[in-house]
Design a protein around this motif. Structure first.
Motif, PDB file in Angstrom:
ATOM      1  N   CYS A 329       0.865  -1.180   0.000  1.00  0.00           N
ATOM      2  CA  CYS A 329       0.000   0.000   0.000  1.00  0.00           C
ATOM      3  C   CYS A 329       0.903   1.231   0.000  1.00  0.00           C
ATOM      4  N   PHE A 330       0.773   2.047  -1.035  1.00  0.00           N
ATOM      5  CA  PHE A 330       1.616   3.236  -1.183  1.00  0.00           C
ATOM      6  C   PHE A 330       0.769   4.490  -0.989  1.00  0.00           C
ATOM      7  N   ALA A 331       1.229   5.415  -0.173  1.00  0.00           N
ATOM      8  CA  ALA A 331       0.498   6.654   0.117  1.00  0.00           C
ATOM      9  C   ALA A 331       1.149   7.838  -0.600  1.00  0.00           C
ATOM     10  N   PHE A 332       0.294   8.758  -1.063  1.00  0.00           N
ATOM     11  CA  PHE A 332       0.769   9.944  -1.772  1.00  0.00           C
ATOM     12  C   PHE A 332       0.140  11.195  -1.156  1.00  0.00           C
ATOM     13  N   ASP A 333       0.514  12.348  -1.690  1.00  0.00           N
ATOM     14  CA  ASP A 333       0.073  13.613  -1.091  1.00  0.00           C
ATOM     15  C   ASP A 333      -1.262  14.106  -1.625  1.00  0.00           C
ATOM     16  N   TRP A 334      -1.812  13.430  -2.640  1.00  0.00           N
ATOM     17  CA  TRP A 334      -3.071  13.865  -3.245  1.00  0.00           C
ATOM     18  C   TRP A 334      -3.844  12.661  -3.760  1.00  0.00           C
ATOM     19  N   SER A 335      -5.117  12.860  -4.004  1.00  0.00           N
ATOM     20  CA  SER A 335      -5.964  11.777  -4.503  1.00  0.00           C
ATOM     21  C   SER A 335      -5.391  11.224  -5.797  1.00  0.00           C
ATOM     22  N   VAL A 336      -5.304   9.906  -5.893  1.00  0.00           N
ATOM     23  CA  VAL A 336      -4.772   9.256  -7.089  1.00  0.00           C
ATOM     24  C   VAL A 336      -5.936   8.932  -8.021  1.00  0.00           C
ATOM     25  N   ASN A 337      -5.968   9.623  -9.160  1.00  0.00           N
ATOM     26  CA  ASN A 337      -7.065   9.460 -10.111  1.00  0.00           C
ATOM     27  C   ASN A 337      -6.812   8.362 -11.136  1.00  0.00           C
ATOM     28  N   ASN A 338      -5.534   8.067 -11.374  1.00  0.00           N
ATOM     29  CA  ASN A 338      -5.201   7.060 -12.373  1.00  0.00           C
ATOM     30  C   ASN A 338      -3.812   6.509 -12.092  1.00  0.00           C
ATOM     31  N   THR A 339      -3.631   5.245 -12.408  1.00  0.00           N
ATOM     32  CA  THR A 339      -2.317   4.624 -12.279  1.00  0.00           C
ATOM     33  C   THR A 339      -2.205   3.495 -13.286  1.00  0.00           C
ATOM     34  N   SER A 340      -0.997   3.269 -13.780  1.00  0.00           N
ATOM     35  CA  SER A 340      -0.757   2.185 -14.730  1.00  0.00           C
ATOM     36  C   SER A 340       0.679   1.714 -14.583  1.00  0.00           C
ATOM     37  N   VAL A 341       0.894   0.446 -14.903  1.00  0.00           N
ATOM     38  CA  VAL A 341       2.205  -0.170 -14.726  1.00  0.00           C
ATOM     39  C   VAL A 341       2.873  -0.358 -16.080  1.00  0.00           C
ATOM     40  N   SER A 342       4.173  -0.133 -16.145  1.00  0.00           N
ATOM     41  CA  SER A 342       4.931  -0.291 -17.383  1.00  0.00           C
ATOM     42  C   SER A 342       4.895  -1.746 -17.854  1.00  0.00           C
ATOM     43  N   PRO A 343       5.109  -1.980 -19.143  1.00  0.00           N
ATOM     44  CA  PRO A 343       5.041  -3.349 -19.688  1.00  0.00           C
ATOM     45  C   PRO A 343       5.951  -4.355 -18.985  1.00  0.00           C
ATOM     46  N   ASP A 344       7.087  -3.915 -18.471  1.00  0.00           N
ATOM     47  CA  ASP A 344       7.986  -4.843 -17.780  1.00  0.00           C
ATOM     48  C   ASP A 344       7.638  -5.006 -16.299  1.00  0.00           C
ATOM     49  N   GLY A 345       6.589  -4.305 -15.844  1.00  0.00           N
ATOM     50  CA  GLY A 345       6.127  -4.444 -14.470  1.00  0.00           C
ATOM     51  C   GLY A 345       6.972  -3.747 -13.438  1.00  0.00           C
ATOM     52  N   LYS A 346       7.918  -2.916 -13.855  1.00  0.00           N
ATOM     53  CA  LYS A 346       8.854  -2.294 -12.915  1.00  0.00           C
ATOM     54  C   LYS A 346       8.474  -0.885 -12.486  1.00  0.00           C
ATOM     55  N   LEU A 347       7.797  -0.132 -13.374  1.00  0.00           N
ATOM     56  CA  LEU A 347       7.504   1.273 -13.086  1.00  0.00           C
ATOM     57  C   LEU A 347       6.006   1.522 -12.977  1.00  0.00           C
ATOM     58  N   LEU A 348       5.696   2.516 -12.202  1.00  0.00           N
ATOM     59  CA  LEU A 348       4.320   2.867 -11.916  1.00  0.00           C
ATOM     60  C   LEU A 348       4.085   4.334 -12.244  1.00  0.00           C
ATOM     61  N   ALA A 349       3.103   4.610 -13.091  1.00  0.00           N
ATOM     62  CA  ALA A 349       2.698   5.992 -13.349  1.00  0.00           C
ATOM     63  C   ALA A 349       1.611   6.360 -12.346  1.00  0.00           C
ATOM     64  N   VAL A 350       1.777   7.495 -11.669  1.00  0.00           N
ATOM     65  CA  VAL A 350       0.829   7.929 -10.637  1.00  0.00           C
ATOM     66  C   VAL A 350       0.324   9.317 -11.012  1.00  0.00           C
ATOM     67  N   LEU A 351      -0.986   9.440 -11.240  1.00  0.00           N
ATOM     68  CA  LEU A 351      -1.588  10.704 -11.654  1.00  0.00           C
ATOM     69  C   LEU A 351      -2.756  11.031 -10.734  1.00  0.00           C
ATOM     70  N   GLY A 352      -2.983  12.315 -10.497  1.00  0.00           N
ATOM     71  CA  GLY A 352      -4.094  12.659  -9.623  1.00  0.00           C
ATOM     72  C   GLY A 352      -4.345  14.133  -9.500  1.00  0.00           C
TER      73      GLY A 352
END
Length: 503
Positions: A329-352
């Motif tokens: 469980c990862f916490a951020f400073d603002w509401s997370v509206n969207n997230t997606s994982v890179s094809p290799d499963g290593k990186l996470l895009a965090v948008l909000g």
């Protein structure tokens, strides 16, 4: 993802409209369908959506679905729709037998490629019976549409930075439109409610049902009814599974025979498409503002399948897709509206709810990069299959393309016609990027041209979701509208095919 408090004027429209229904129910009975049509004209779904836009998230209810549940409004009434057409049409000029025509044969509401080539509107809108042309209405619509912004003025002046594209291309040709299944949406900012698992199989939300549409059989089937009690079938010690009921699905993902859906009150539902019942269901949070904004299914570098959910409580949660046990469980400073994982499963895009987007490690949640350039809040992202390019969609009406190897500046900026970018999808071969606005437009960019060549898909209605089939042969667009809600199907053009040459 929080909107301002509704104005007194908006509340007055809302209360007056529903008071009309409850004070004068006899006027809106099945015996008086034209009073129902009149109400739709006065209080169309677009007004309901605008009201929804100005409510706090925890106050939002499934207003659109409940509004449509009135039997009076179940008719394919030409006087009532699509909702956008109510402002310009002289409804009295429509032939009186048109409604009877629709009711006597629902199949006439579908449109094939051949009918479209012969002049029929792809959505079945009878422009010839209205007092204006399609082009005239499109012109009016572009002038009158008001894009929702969380940060005022965020879309002003963005055109000068955007890529100049060559429109008029046809990468995906219209194939079929059906109104036997009708996409619906819960939240005006969330539009990932449609997924294709093959060129013939599509899953979409229709009110409280997850529907499967077979474009081969031209037939729809209910896969899951979330209005009924949901009892998870997987029982394991320590598993935080819960029984749910009347879930309002806000977002959805379907991959590798696993359907994952997020709910308006923080719910998470997982179902194997080849098995009966629901495998896992729970409430992710008890936070008052708990809506599940995005879900994703992906494989980690070790090959195990994972489920990810992003919530308005500013957290991203990871689950094992086999045991459904909680992993991270990862916490951020603002509401997370969207997230997606890179094809290799290593990186996470965090948008909000921030003008900045983040890149984080999928294993640890550690932020490794910040994307700066957007002027408003972001609600969509997609990774190119090569893993180097990330697309982000924002309420400033742009999509930005980023090279993960150099995050100092976006590679290019793509512009919509009139609204926020609510959904993004790459084809599995990386050749095309589809970009959806809240309503009326889906843009398909040719990546090999440097995103210069573009196809513009033009329709009328709210966009519920977009999805390419895994083999890239089909593109599906869900249209949410009381009268003309439907599923649009487009087929990839292959110029070396004999069939393409004769069509």
């Amino acid at each position: 993802m929080m909107g301002p408090t509704p104005t007194n004027r908006m509340l007055l429209v809302f209360i007056t409209g529903f008071a009309f229904l409850f004070i004068f129910p006899s006027l809106c009975s099945l015996a008086n369908p034209y009073f129902g049509a009149l109400f739709i004209r006065i209080f169309p779904s677009t007004i309901i959506f605008r009201i929804m836009e100005h409510f706090q998230n925890d106050d939002l209810e499934y207003l659109v679905d409940d509004f449509y549940d009135f039997d009076d409004f179940e008719h394919d009434d030409p006087f009532a729709g699509p909702e956008f057409l109510r402002a310009s049409a002289d409804f009295d000029s429509v032939d009186s037998d048109f409604e009877d025509d629709f009711e006597s044969n629902k199949l006439k509401t579908d449109t094939s490629a051949m009918e479209a080539r012969n002049g029929k509107d792809i959505q079945g809108i009878p422009w010839e019976r209205l007092n204006f042309t399609r082009n005239k209405y499109r012109e009016t619509r572009l002038k009158q549409y008001i894009n929702y912004e969380s940060i005022g003025g965020s879309s002003e002046g963005v055109e000068k930075e955007c890529l100049q594209v060559e429109k008029g291309n046809t990468f995906y040709a219209f194939q079929f439109n059906t109104r036997l299944v009708k996409s619906t949406i819960v939240h005006f900012q969330l539009r990932n409610l449609l997924w294709a698992t093959s060129k013939h199989d599509v899953y979409l939300m229709q009110n409280y049902s997850v529907m499967h549409w077979s474009s081969l059989l031209r037939k729809g089937k209910e896969v899951l009814n979330v209005a009924k009690p949901i009892v998870p079938s997987v029982e394991r010690p320590g598993l935080l599974s819960q029984q749910l009921s009347r879930v309002q699905i806000s977002t959805m993902a379907v991959k590798e025979n696993l359907m994952v859906a997020g709910g308006f009150q923080g719910e998470l539902i997982c179902k194997h498409l080849n098995q009966p019942g629901v495998a896992f269901s729970t409430k992710l949070t008890t936070d008052d503002n708990a809506i599940t904004n995005a879900v994703d299914v992906y494989r980690c570098p070790g090959g195990a399948m994972r489920v990810m959910a992003a919530n308005n409580d500013a957290q991203i949660r990871m689950f094992d897709a086999e045991t459904f046990s909680s992993l991270n469980c990862f916490a951020f400073d603002w509401s997370v509206n969207n997230t997606s994982v890179s094809p290799d499963g290593k990186l996470l895009a965090v948008l909000g709810d921030s003008v900045e987007c983040l890149i984080a490690e999928a294993q640890s949640g550690k932020v490794t990069g910040t994307l700066k350039g957007h002027l408003d809040y972001s609600f969509a992202s997609a990774w190119h299959p090569n893993g180097n390019i990330l697309a982000t969609g924002n309420q400033d009406t742009t999509c930005r393309l980023w090279d993960i190897r150099n995050l100092s500046k976006s590679l290019a900026i793509l512009k919509g016609r009139m609204g926020a970018i609510r959904a993004l999808k790459f084809t599995s071969d990386g050749r095309f990027l589809a970009m959806a606005e809240p309503a009326d437009f889906v843009h398909v960019f040719d990546t090999e041209s440097g995103y210069i060549k573009c196809q513009e898909i033009d329709f009328f209605g709210e966009t519920a979701g977009i999805s390419f089939s895994p083999d890239t042969e089909s593109l599906f667009v869900g249209v949410a509208d009381h009268t003309y809600g439907s599923l649009l199907e487009f087929n990839r053009r292959r110029h070396n095919r004999y069939l393409d040459s004769i069509l």
